[in-house]
Design a protein around this motif. Structure first.
Motif, mmCIF file in Angstrom:
data_model
loop_
_atom_site.group_PDB
_atom_site.id
_atom_site.type_symbol
_atom_site.label_atom_id
_atom_site.label_comp_id
_atom_site.label_asym_id
_atom_site.label_seq_id
_atom_site.Cartn_x
_atom_site.Cartn_y
_atom_site.Cartn_z
ATOM 1 N N SER A 539 -71.066 44.350 -93.421
ATOM 2 C CA SER A 539 -72.362 44.326 -94.124
ATOM 3 C C SER A 539 -73.004 42.946 -94.096
ATOM 4 O O SER A 539 -74.211 42.813 -94.315
ATOM 5 C CB SER A 539 -72.175 44.783 -95.581
ATOM 6 N N LYS A 540 -72.206 41.904 -93.824
ATOM 7 C CA LYS A 540 -72.735 40.538 -93.893
ATOM 8 C C LYS A 540 -73.810 40.274 -92.848
ATOM 9 O O LYS A 540 -74.687 39.426 -93.046
ATOM 10 C CB LYS A 540 -71.594 39.528 -93.741
ATOM 11 N N ASP A 541 -73.752 40.953 -91.714
ATOM 12 C CA ASP A 541 -74.811 40.810 -90.704
ATOM 13 C C ASP A 541 -75.567 42.126 -90.517
ATOM 14 O O ASP A 541 -76.093 42.412 -89.449
ATOM 15 C CB ASP A 541 -74.250 40.316 -89.375
ATOM 16 N N ASN A 542 -75.609 42.908 -91.629
ATOM 17 C CA ASN A 542 -76.317 44.189 -91.626
ATOM 18 C C ASN A 542 -75.810 45.115 -90.525
ATOM 19 O O ASN A 542 -76.574 45.743 -89.818
ATOM 20 C CB ASN A 542 -77.841 43.983 -91.485
ATOM 21 N N TYR A 543 -74.473 45.158 -90.385
ATOM 22 C CA TYR A 543 -73.807 46.101 -89.492
ATOM 23 C C TYR A 543 -74.240 45.916 -88.029
ATOM 24 O O TYR A 543 -74.524 46.875 -87.312
ATOM 25 C CB TYR A 543 -74.054 47.542 -89.949
ATOM 26 N N ALA A 544 -74.295 44.662 -87.591
ATOM 27 C CA ALA A 544 -74.784 44.346 -86.242
ATOM 28 C C ALA A 544 -73.962 45.030 -85.153
ATOM 29 O O ALA A 544 -74.513 45.465 -84.132
ATOM 30 C CB ALA A 544 -74.773 42.827 -86.034
ATOM 31 N N TRP A 545 -72.645 45.116 -85.344
ATOM 32 C CA TRP A 545 -71.800 45.756 -84.331
ATOM 33 C C TRP A 545 -72.170 47.227 -84.176
ATOM 34 O O TRP A 545 -72.278 47.743 -83.059
ATOM 35 C CB TRP A 545 -70.333 45.604 -84.748
ATOM 36 N N TRP A 546 -72.372 47.925 -85.296
ATOM 37 C CA TRP A 546 -72.784 49.328 -85.238
ATOM 38 C C TRP A 546 -74.163 49.458 -84.601
ATOM 39 O O TRP A 546 -74.394 50.353 -83.778
ATOM 40 C CB TRP A 546 -72.811 49.931 -86.645
ATOM 41 N N ARG A 547 -75.072 48.585 -84.992
ATOM 42 C CA ARG A 547 -76.426 48.669 -84.454
ATOM 43 C C ARG A 547 -76.437 48.440 -82.942
ATOM 44 O O ARG A 547 -77.173 49.100 -82.204
ATOM 45 C CB ARG A 547 -77.339 47.668 -85.164
ATOM 46 N N ALA A 548 -75.591 47.539 -82.484
ATOM 47 C CA ALA A 548 -75.496 47.298 -81.039
ATOM 48 C C ALA A 548 -74.935 48.525 -80.316
ATOM 49 O O ALA A 548 -75.385 48.870 -79.212
ATOM 50 C CB ALA A 548 -74.613 46.077 -80.776
ATOM 51 N N ARG A 549 -73.948 49.192 -80.919
ATOM 52 C CA ARG A 549 -73.389 50.421 -80.334
ATOM 53 C C ARG A 549 -74.472 51.465 -80.140
ATOM 54 O O ARG A 549 -74.574 52.091 -79.080
ATOM 55 C CB ARG A 549 -72.301 51.017 -81.231
ATOM 56 N N LEU A 550 -75.255 51.681 -81.190
ATOM 57 C CA LEU A 550 -76.284 52.724 -81.129
ATOM 58 C C LEU A 550 -77.396 52.359 -80.154
ATOM 59 O O LEU A 550 -77.944 53.219 -79.456
ATOM 60 C CB LEU A 550 -76.851 52.973 -82.522
ATOM 61 N N THR A 551 -77.742 51.085 -80.105
ATOM 62 C CA THR A 551 -78.755 50.633 -79.147
ATOM 63 C C THR A 551 -78.289 50.903 -77.723
ATOM 64 O O THR A 551 -79.056 51.362 -76.873
ATOM 65 C CB THR A 551 -79.042 49.139 -79.333
ATOM 66 N N GLN A 552 -77.004 50.638 -77.465
ATOM 67 C CA GLN A 552 -76.450 50.880 -76.133
ATOM 68 C C GLN A 552 -76.461 52.371 -75.807
ATOM 69 O O GLN A 552 -76.845 52.774 -74.706
ATOM 70 C CB GLN A 552 -75.022 50.328 -76.063
ATOM 71 N N MET A 553 -76.061 53.212 -76.746
ATOM 72 C CA MET A 553 -76.076 54.661 -76.518
ATOM 73 C C MET A 553 -77.485 55.161 -76.227
ATOM 74 O O MET A 553 -77.695 56.048 -75.404
ATOM 75 C CB MET A 553 -75.537 55.399 -77.745
ATOM 76 N N GLY A 554 -78.459 54.564 -76.940
ATOM 77 C CA GLY A 554 -79.841 54.999 -76.796
ATOM 78 C C GLY A 554 -80.434 54.751 -75.423
ATOM 79 O O GLY A 554 -81.501 55.272 -75.097
ATOM 80 N N LYS A 555 -79.747 53.957 -74.596
ATOM 81 C CA LYS A 555 -80.221 53.741 -73.220
ATOM 82 C C LYS A 555 -80.033 54.998 -72.376
ATOM 83 O O LYS A 555 -80.712 55.158 -71.362
ATOM 84 C CB LYS A 555 -79.458 52.578 -72.584
ATOM 85 N N TYR A 556 -79.095 55.852 -72.775
ATOM 86 C CA TYR A 556 -78.770 57.021 -71.961
ATOM 87 C C TYR A 556 -79.016 58.347 -72.671
ATOM 88 O O TYR A 556 -79.361 59.343 -72.021
ATOM 89 C CB TYR A 556 -77.286 56.968 -71.554
#
Length: 955
Positions: A539-556
């Motif tokens: 939560s300290k970086d507003n779930y940046a790791w999760w957000r990056a995962r979803l951004t990557q999935m959204g490419k496909y």
């Protein structure tokens, strides 16, 4: 205290007349909650919710209306959004969808009143703007021209007895040449006649608006929106008439902006097919389904009337470099794609004849009934390495590769380094990597340096990921153009020996393991082996790791399935030394405190938390073999009472000792059976002590089934039963709800994909309301009803915000389910099909047709069927034993995921009978079907009610 109601938003020192801007929105709140509007301009908070405009409630008829006002200059503009806050203005929840845009016309002279009448934007109302709908299903090849800018009034309120009303509606699904009207009781709205109604203008972002001058004497008014197609067909919105009343009749010149949300249409419904990528078979693949096979699968889906193709996870799982890696939910990297799905012959246009011959030979050798994971991986990587050696310079220096590398180097560099170190040390367990066990950027840069001896190996991993990206991107774009949603899968966990746990160790609780409590899938619970998440750190970086995962999935992908969505409410956490999933606890959860238990007369915590091992239990479970068990695993503490020895007091220690005894030929009984029985003795506890706080306890799941519980006095039993129920079904609900509302929005807001949640298992009561609030689509499997009082789910009772299916990858196929249990088959035949006869022992096509028809006729947004269940519609495809079509056995942690469809996609494309049967099933149920290959526009059930030119609503 500052009076926000009279606050001026003007920064000018002049005394230019201001406009009174008021906000009004109906919303029912809970005790201690208030509504607030926050905008991008000063006075509305400048984006800071704490400084936003707090609204006041008033009861109007059966609605609670929240309102407030500010003074603004003509020409004022900003974005704004509504929030539910507590007494300290902490955000409890916010609206979904795009931020609202506000423009006060410059033509106003000051002194006017502009009222914004808004509706709360819920998660489900934002769904049409998710890429699955906006970019795929509702996407059109024509351009809707903007007819007027936002916020311009075409009429002027210069008469005291009239009001300018601007009508604004969102229509995301518009066919070419369609016009949008608002009709109603006033003459300015045509008195319900389209020819005299108010035509709306397109202003961008699927918003249509127009205004008119309505006499105050005409209020209250009733109205409704409609679409008029170029052929003359009129589609009125569904539901009752909308109403507009004047809240007060003042002397100011009044402007009312009615933001009416979405055009109310018949709910859009579609169908899809689910199949793992590895299960697909084509004439071009080498041993396994490949990303480029998706183009053929999309063609088959369109011909069969299907709008969606659903896959299992496609990330790299090469942790062990053996068939164990066939488990698609145990990611080596949450960003890297799996080399298994690479089409090697597409790596180059200029393959040497020798490599072409090698590919053809491999295709024949690997064309087996099931996937040979190890042979296929070895073959593909070997061939790819040969092509890489020939073309690496050309590829790595190309502009397309350089673009891919610059956009992905954040995960690509650690991934390539990890793969090199895994192979060098011959293990993915990064704790065994010496100085490289602790990740750092400096170490990484040295590892991947161009000067390093192994730079060629690093580049090979870059090369493979680049081509996987190119091939999946090609398939994804093809699906979009054909109107097919490509749905991915987001695993709940990552392998503990993964790139992610190496690079982001602080985000994981490495001394724990993730699983699920006992449920339909496994009465002993499941232990997936993944470390649990450190949500506080995330939560300290507003779930940046999760957000990056979803951004990557959204490419496909344009939609995705959230695996085990319950894990975002609470996760079943087990100690790292556990092998099964029974003796765990929920995280987060409110434990039973020692004080709480002592007040109830519970004192003997050693008795309740340690395995309760009596001689009689050993004799009952092991018979004459019990002395061997006692001597090897137990110490006698007092007469006929035992405790586990230090070297075998966990499941992993027991398994290791049994293996050692078996290797020495000292174990005369079946090793698996003995292990299960000894585990049962070890798990014979009533309470689980918190490993981090000895004064906190958790009730063991199904504690009443233990002999430890059965030997307690009645008072203790009654107390523990009550506390057990409280722990699992009452005290956690608010905590879990708040936890999900912190974590899930970060995922949902980080991509534009349609999100579906796998909400099967032990479901807390807070789950479905939260999913509804967030606009998450749930899952309904008929054999796993969410209602406790029914044996089979009733598809006709499912809610709209669901995916319905007769089976999924975690259970047997429809055919196998039907054939494996005679008693259950008879119940279904009588209770669901309604036939009081002996049912056929085989799942004949007529049975399959009935079950699938039940599901396509359900109210669910999506009906998604495993490909095996669809193929069972035709007898020709039922020759293979049904049990061989099962994808996963959740009770087996080392299951080999290797099922392949026994028919090629090329053959299925030629089977017009099967495609026609499926398409007729889908279209006859009122579900949408894609346009056909000739580009014919589908006009049936695209989310609106179609009538003829004379149709009108009841005024």
């Amino acid at each position: 205290m500052m009076n926000l109601g009279s606050l001026s938003l003007s920064t000018s020192k002049s005394s230019k007349p201001m406009v009174s801007l008021s906000f009004s929105i109906p919303y029912f709140t809970h005790w201690g909650e208030s509504l607030l509007v926050c905008g991008s301009a000063p006075g509305l908070g400048s984006g800071n919710v704490k400084k936003g405009l707090l609204l006041k409630p008033s009861q109007q008829d059966d609605q609670l209306i929240w309102s407030g006002s500010v003074s603004v200059p003509p020409g004022f503009s900003c974005d704004y959004c509504y929030y539910v806050v507590d007494d300290s203005k902490n955000v409890l929840r916010s609206e979904f969808g795009m931020k609202r845009k506000l423009v006060v016309p410059e033509t106003l002279t000051g002194g006017e009143s502009v009222q914004l009448r808004d509706l709360w934007q819920t998660g489900d109302q934002a769904l049409p703007f998710r890429s699955a709908f906006k970019d795929v299903i509702f996407h059109h090849n024509f351009e809707v021209k903007v007819e007027k800018p936002l916020g311009v009034f075409e009429n002027k309120s210069d008469q005291d007895d009239s009001v300018v009303v601007q009508f604004k509606i969102c229509c995301p699904d518009i066919k070419e040449g369609t016009l949008v009207y608002v009709l109603g009781t006033p003459a300015k709205l045509g008195k319900w006649k389209v020819e005299n109604g108010l035509r709306l203008n397109y202003v961008d972002d699927s918003i249509w608006e127009a205004d008119c001058l309505i006499p105050k004497a005409d209020f209250p008014i009733k109205y409704r929106y409609c679409k008029v197609q170029k052929e003359g067909n009129i589609g009125f919105e569904s539901g009752g008439n909308r109403e507009l009343s004047l809240h007060s009749i003042g002397s100011k010149q009044e402007y009312i902006v009615m933001s009416d949300g979405l055009f109310r249409a018949m709910p859009w419904r579609g169908a899809g097919v689910a199949v793992p990528m590895f299960s697909v078979r084509s004439e071009d693949d080498v041993g396994v389904g490949e990303f480029l096979d998706l183009k053929l699968l999309v063609d088959w889906a369109v011909d069969s009337g299907l709008h969606l193709v659903q896959l299992l996870p496609v990330n790299d799982t090469s942790v062990h470099k053996m068939w164990w890696d066939s488990y698609p939910y145990s990611s080596l990297s949450v960003f890297a794609l799996h080399p298994l799905y690479l089409r090697v012959q597409a790596l180059s246009e200029f393959l040497p004849e020798g490599i072409k011959e090698e590919i053809q030979k491999a295709k024949k050798q690997l064309d087996k009934m099931d996937v040979d994971y190890e042979a296929t991986m070895e073959t593909k990587l070997s061939i790819a390495k040969k092509i890489f050696d020939l073309e690496k310079d050309q590829t790595l220096n190309s502009s397309s590769f350089q673009k891919f590398f610059s956009e992905n180097e954040g995960w690509l560099k650690p991934y390539a380094a990890f793969c090199f170190l895994r192979d060098f040390f011959e293990t993915s367990d990064h704790s065994q990597w010496g100085t490289f066990s602790d990740y750092s950027e400096d170490k990484l840069e040295k590892l991947i340096s161009k000067e390093s001896l192994h730079y060629n190996t690093i580049c090979f991993h870059y090369y493979i990921q680049y081509h996987l990206h190119v091939q999946l991107s090609e398939a994804a774009e093809y699906a979009r153009k054909r109107g097919v949603v490509l749905k991915g899968d987001l695993p709940i966990g990552v392998d503990r020996n993964s790139v992610d746990t190496w690079v982001y160790r602080n985000l994981f609780r490495m001394n724990t393991s993730t699983g699920a409590p006992p449920d339909y899938f496994d009465k002993n619970g499941q232990n997936w082996g993944f470390p649990t998440y450190n949500w506080e750190e995330m939560s300290k970086d507003n779930y940046a790791w999760w957000r990056a995962r979803l951004t990557q999935m959204g490419k496909y992908f344009t939609a995705y399935r959230i695996d085990h969505i319950l894990g975002f409410f609470r996760i079943w956490e087990l100690p790292a030394h556990a092998m099964t999933g029974l003796v765990g606890k929920f995280r987060p959860s409110i434990p039973l405190s020692q004080e709480e238990l002592e007040k109830e007369g519970i004192w003997d915590f050693d008795r309740l938390t340690n395995p309760y091992v009596q001689k009689k239990f050993l004799e009952e479970k092991f018979g004459d073999f019990w002395p061997f068990i006692a001597s090897n695993f137990l110490n006698e503490t007092q007469k006929d009472l035992y405790e586990f020895k230090e070297d075998c007091n966990t499941e992993k220690k027991i398994a290791a000792k049994l293996k050692s005894l078996a290797e020495k030929s000292l174990l005369l009984e079946n090793e698996d059976k003995v292990r299960r029985d000894v585990f049962d003795i070890l798990r014979n506890v009533v309470l689980i002590k918190d490993p981090e706080d000895a004064r906190k306890f958790y009730p063991r799941f199904n504690l009443e089934d233990t002999s430890s519980f059965q030997d307690l006095d009645d008072h203790s039993k009654n107390v523990l039963k009550r506390l057990y129920y409280d722990y699992y079904f009452q005290r956690q609900e608010d905590l879990w709800r708040k936890n999900a509302l912190k974590t899930l929005p970060a995922l949902l807001n980080s991509s534009n994909m349609l999100a579906c949640g796998e909400d099967l298992g032990l479901i807390p009561s807070c789950v479905h309301p939260v999913m509804q609030e967030l606009g998450l689509v749930g899952l309904r499997i008929q054999r796993m009803p969410s209602e406790s009082d029914v044996k089979f789910g009733i598809p006709s009772n499912y809610g709209y915000m669901t995916v319905c299916a007769p089976s999924c990858h975690d259970c047997s196929t429809l055919r196998a389910w039907w054939e494996e249990d005679e008693e259950r088959r008879q119940h279904y035949f009588k209770e669901v099909i309604g036939v009081d006869e002996i049912p056929p022992s085989q799942c004949v096509p007529e049975i399959t047709h009935f079950v699938l028809r039940q599901h396509v006729e359900a109210p669910s947004m999506w009906a998604i069927f495993p490909l095996q269940d669809m193929m069972a519609l035709k007898e020709d495809y039922t020759n293979r034993p049904a049990t061989e079509e099962t994808i996963n056995d959740p009770t087996n942690p080392k299951h080999y995921w290797r099922y392949r469809v026994h028919v090629t996609l090329d053959s299925l494309m030629k089977d017009t009978d099967l495609k026609s049967t499926i398409k007729n099933l889908v279209s006859s149920s009122g579900r949408s079907v894609p346009a056909n290959a000739a580009g014919e526009e589908n006009s049936k059930n695209q989310g609106e009610v179609i009538g003829n030119g004379s149709t009108k609503p009841n005024p």
